[in-house]
Write a protein that holds these residues in place. Structure first.
Motif, mmCIF file in Angstrom:
data_model
loop_
_atom_site.group_PDB
_atom_site.id
_atom_site.type_symbol
_atom_site.label_atom_id
_atom_site.label_comp_id
_atom_site.label_asym_id
_atom_site.label_seq_id
_atom_site.Cartn_x
_atom_site.Cartn_y
_atom_site.Cartn_z
ATOM 1 N N PRO A 1 0.636 -7.473 -0.638
ATOM 2 C CA PRO A 1 1.599 -6.399 -0.348
ATOM 3 C C PRO A 1 0.998 -4.999 -0.511
ATOM 4 O O PRO A 1 1.264 -4.100 0.284
ATOM 5 N N ALA A 2 0.151 -4.845 -1.552
ATOM 6 C CA ALA A 2 -0.484 -3.542 -1.764
ATOM 7 C C ALA A 2 -1.437 -3.217 -0.613
ATOM 8 O O ALA A 2 -1.563 -2.062 -0.196
ATOM 9 N N LEU A 3 -2.091 -4.243 -0.081
ATOM 10 C CA LEU A 3 -3.012 -4.039 1.026
ATOM 11 C C LEU A 3 -2.266 -3.549 2.264
ATOM 12 O O LEU A 3 -2.705 -2.624 2.952
ATOM 13 N N VAL A 4 -1.106 -4.147 2.541
ATOM 14 C CA VAL A 4 -0.289 -3.714 3.686
ATOM 15 C C VAL A 4 0.215 -2.284 3.460
ATOM 16 O O VAL A 4 0.163 -1.446 4.369
ATOM 17 N N ALA A 5 0.682 -2.014 2.245
ATOM 18 C CA ALA A 5 1.193 -0.677 1.949
ATOM 19 C C ALA A 5 0.105 0.374 2.114
ATOM 20 O O ALA A 5 0.329 1.440 2.711
ATOM 21 N N ARG A 6 -1.092 0.080 1.600
ATOM 22 C CA ARG A 6 -2.196 1.031 1.737
ATOM 23 C C ARG A 6 -2.571 1.236 3.206
ATOM 24 O O ARG A 6 -2.913 2.339 3.620
ATOM 25 N N ALA A 7 -2.510 0.191 3.996
ATOM 26 C CA ALA A 7 -2.844 0.307 5.418
ATOM 27 C C ALA A 7 -1.895 1.271 6.123
ATOM 28 O O ALA A 7 -2.304 2.002 7.028
ATOM 29 N N TYR A 8 -0.645 1.289 5.670
ATOM 30 C CA TYR A 8 0.321 2.219 6.278
ATOM 31 C C TYR A 8 0.156 3.638 5.756
ATOM 32 O O TYR A 8 0.131 4.600 6.518
ATOM 33 N N VAL A 9 0.063 3.801 4.446
ATOM 34 C CA VAL A 9 0.012 5.160 3.901
ATOM 35 C C VAL A 9 -1.304 5.855 4.211
ATOM 36 O O VAL A 9 -1.370 7.083 4.230
ATOM 37 N N LEU A 10 -2.359 5.078 4.483
ATOM 38 C CA LEU A 10 -3.639 5.676 4.867
ATOM 39 C C LEU A 10 -3.730 5.904 6.374
ATOM 40 O O LEU A 10 -4.738 6.409 6.862
ATOM 41 N N GLY A 11 -2.682 5.519 7.097
ATOM 42 C CA GLY A 11 -2.671 5.777 8.530
ATOM 43 C C GLY A 11 -3.484 4.802 9.342
ATOM 44 O O GLY A 11 -3.794 5.066 10.510
ATOM 45 N N ILE A 12 -3.841 3.670 8.789
ATOM 46 C CA ILE A 12 -4.591 2.661 9.543
ATOM 47 C C ILE A 12 -3.657 1.937 10.505
ATOM 48 O O ILE A 12 -4.026 1.660 11.652
ATOM 49 N N LEU A 13 -2.442 1.646 10.045
ATOM 50 C CA LEU A 13 -1.432 1.033 10.901
ATOM 51 C C LEU A 13 -0.402 2.086 11.306
ATOM 52 O O LEU A 13 -0.056 2.966 10.508
ATOM 53 N N ALA A 14 0.060 1.985 12.535
ATOM 54 C CA ALA A 14 1.044 2.943 13.048
ATOM 55 C C ALA A 14 2.361 2.769 12.309
ATOM 56 O O ALA A 14 2.861 1.648 12.192
ATOM 57 N N PRO A 15 2.955 3.851 11.812
ATOM 58 C CA PRO A 15 4.162 3.738 10.986
ATOM 59 C C PRO A 15 5.422 3.371 11.764
ATOM 60 O O PRO A 15 6.376 2.876 11.185
ATOM 61 N N CYS A 16 5.456 3.627 13.063
ATOM 62 C CA CYS A 16 6.690 3.408 13.843
ATOM 63 C C CYS A 16 6.464 2.398 14.957
ATOM 64 O O CYS A 16 6.878 2.625 16.105
ATOM 65 N N ALA A 17 5.810 1.312 14.649
ATOM 66 C CA ALA A 17 5.531 0.311 15.670
ATOM 67 C C ALA A 17 5.778 -1.091 15.136
ATOM 68 O O ALA A 17 5.493 -1.384 13.972
ATOM 69 N N TRP A 18 6.351 -1.918 15.984
ATOM 70 C CA TRP A 18 6.508 -3.341 15.664
ATOM 71 C C TRP A 18 6.331 -4.127 16.955
ATOM 72 O O TRP A 18 6.905 -3.761 17.960
ATOM 73 N N PRO A 19 5.535 -5.172 16.945
ATOM 74 C CA PRO A 19 4.750 -5.690 15.830
ATOM 75 C C PRO A 19 3.731 -4.661 15.327
ATOM 76 O O PRO A 19 3.367 -3.755 16.068
ATOM 77 N N PRO A 20 3.274 -4.812 14.107
ATOM 78 C CA PRO A 20 2.316 -3.849 13.553
ATOM 79 C C PRO A 20 1.076 -3.741 14.425
ATOM 80 O O PRO A 20 0.594 -4.730 14.983
ATOM 81 N N ARG A 21 0.559 -2.522 14.533
ATOM 82 C CA ARG A 21 -0.645 -2.297 15.328
ATOM 83 C C ARG A 21 -1.424 -1.126 14.753
ATOM 84 O O ARG A 21 -0.919 -0.365 13.931
ATOM 85 N N SER A 22 -2.625 -0.975 15.244
ATOM 86 C CA SER A 22 -3.496 0.108 14.793
ATOM 87 C C SER A 22 -2.887 1.463 15.126
ATOM 88 O O SER A 22 -2.296 1.648 16.189
ATOM 89 N N ALA A 23 -3.064 2.432 14.233
ATOM 90 C CA ALA A 23 -2.565 3.785 14.487
ATOM 91 C C ALA A 23 -3.366 4.486 15.573
ATOM 92 O O ALA A 23 -2.918 5.481 16.129
ATOM 93 N N THR A 24 -4.548 3.971 15.895
ATOM 94 C CA THR A 24 -5.382 4.586 16.932
ATOM 95 C C THR A 24 -5.234 3.886 18.270
ATOM 96 O O THR A 24 -5.933 4.227 19.227
ATOM 97 N N ALA A 25 -4.333 2.917 18.377
ATOM 98 C CA ALA A 25 -4.182 2.186 19.626
ATOM 99 C C ALA A 25 -3.719 3.117 20.739
ATOM 100 O O ALA A 25 -2.837 3.950 20.544
ATOM 101 N N ALA A 26 -4.331 2.975 21.893
ATOM 102 C CA ALA A 26 -3.980 3.815 23.027
ATOM 103 C C ALA A 26 -2.710 3.358 23.712
ATOM 104 O O ALA A 26 -2.039 4.115 24.387
ATOM 105 N N HIS A 27 -2.349 2.075 23.572
ATOM 106 C CA HIS A 27 -1.176 1.513 24.251
ATOM 107 C C HIS A 27 -0.284 0.861 23.209
ATOM 108 O O HIS A 27 -0.776 0.250 22.256
#
Length: 343
Positions: A312-338
């Motif tokens: 759970p901490a790993l998922v939380a860190r992925a979001y707060v560090l901006g690695i995963l996009a905060p407003c996307a489901w299913p989860p995806r990279s914050a740098t994804a072009a699509h």
């Protein structure tokens, strides 16, 4: 009056007729009046101000066309020109045909007509220009209010990437005084990473007007060296020039500030996405066609890189560090072009 009579006129009278010939069809409103306030000549633009034609203006007096108060001011101005014998710059307020207030700017000056000293005038209607100026000022004030009070970090950038204006929220984001942020080159505020090449290409597309808006992400670096992933909206200003001169940059989402860490691979980011979706290690291995041991290794490595002890901490860190996009489901990279892209 034929050409021979015009040549016989004194130089000052010849200039009066030259003035009339010059501005007869000009968009500027022009007239000639004698010392008693009687119109000797008017062009079409001047007659149009009163909703008539030049033939109906000539021979009339000031009071025949203007209200008493305005006629009095105009007569006084004519007398000032005649007594001084010099041009007078004048701003004229009048009532337009649609009933709205109008404004014109011009000059009145003495001329000789039929051996008499008369008053000539030429005016340009600046009503629409003044209205547009007021609207422009209001738009700038509204934009400043939006910039300063929206709470969004935003900045106006020149074509060469220099900060021209910046909101207080932008200065706070970079931990800088607003005066220190203005004048900075934007590239000094970005962390070096592979995605900068794509950002540069999109920036050039904006400047060349191949596109007017770009939504992208970048890693920002503040004055203390801390980084954060941010979602950027870039929009060009104006349509007229072949190349855009200014670009507004607005940050809509930003991650938690953190120290630099090693860049994650596409496989590691995909593993984080599946982990955030709720997949088990076995599900992740099957989805990515990896061995269970490889997935376990990647998760152990991710916990070290991101400083997270549990899943759970790993998922939380992925979001707060901006690695995963905060407003996307299913989860995806914050740098994804699509939106449906995983990396």
């Amino acid at each position: 009056m034929d050409d021979s009579s015009l040549k016989a006129l004194p130089p000052s009278e010849s200039r009066a007729h030259s003035f009339a010939d010059l501005v007869d069809l000009a968009p500027a409103a022009a007239f000639i009046r004698d010392g008693e306030g009687r119109y000797l000549w008017a062009n079409h633009a001047y007659a149009h101000l009163y909703g008539t034609v030049p033939e109906d203006v000539v021979g009339k007096y000031i009071e025949d066309l203007d209200a008493p108060a305005e006629a009095g001011r105009f007569r006084a101005l004519d007398q000032e020109v005649l007594s001084r014998g010099a041009p007078v710059r004048h701003t004229l307020g009048y009532r337009r045909r649609d009933g709205s207030a109008g404004r014109a700017v011009g000059h009145r000056f003495p001329v000789r007509e039929n051996a008499r000293t008369c008053v000539a005038g030429i005016y340009v209607d600046v009503t629409d220009h003044l209205r547009l100026t007021v609207r422009w000022q209001e738009a700038e004030e509204n934009l400043r209010a939006l910039r300063d009070h929206s709470g969004l970090p935003c900045a106006l950038l020149s074509a060469n990437g220099r900060v021209i204006e910046a909101s207080a929220a932008a200065a706070e984001l970079f931990r800088l005084d607003p005066h220190d942020l203005v004048g900075r080159r934007a590239h000094t505020l970005l962390a070096p990473e592979p995605g900068l090449d794509l950002l540069h290409r999109r920036w050039q597309g904006l400047l060349s007007r191949r596109t007017r808006r770009v939504e992208t992400s970048a890693v920002l670096v503040d004055a203390q060296g801390l980084r954060r992933r941010a979602r950027l909206h870039l929009t060009t200003i104006g349509h007229s020039a072949a190349r855009a001169r200014y670009v507004w940059a607005v940050v809509t989402h930003q991650s938690l500030a953190h120290e630099a860490h090693a860049s994650l691979t596409a496989a590691q980011i995909r593993i984080l996405s599946l982990l955030a979706e709720g997949s088990s290690n076995g599900d992740i291995a099957t989805s990515l066609k990896l061995s269970r041991q490889t997935v376990d290794y990647h998760l152990s490595r991710l916990r070290q890189l991101l400083g997270a002890g549990t899943r759970p901490a790993l998922v939380a860190r992925a979001y707060v560090l901006g690695i995963l996009a905060p407003c996307a489901w299913p989860p995806r990279s914050a740098t994804a072009a699509h939106p449906l892209s995983a990396v």
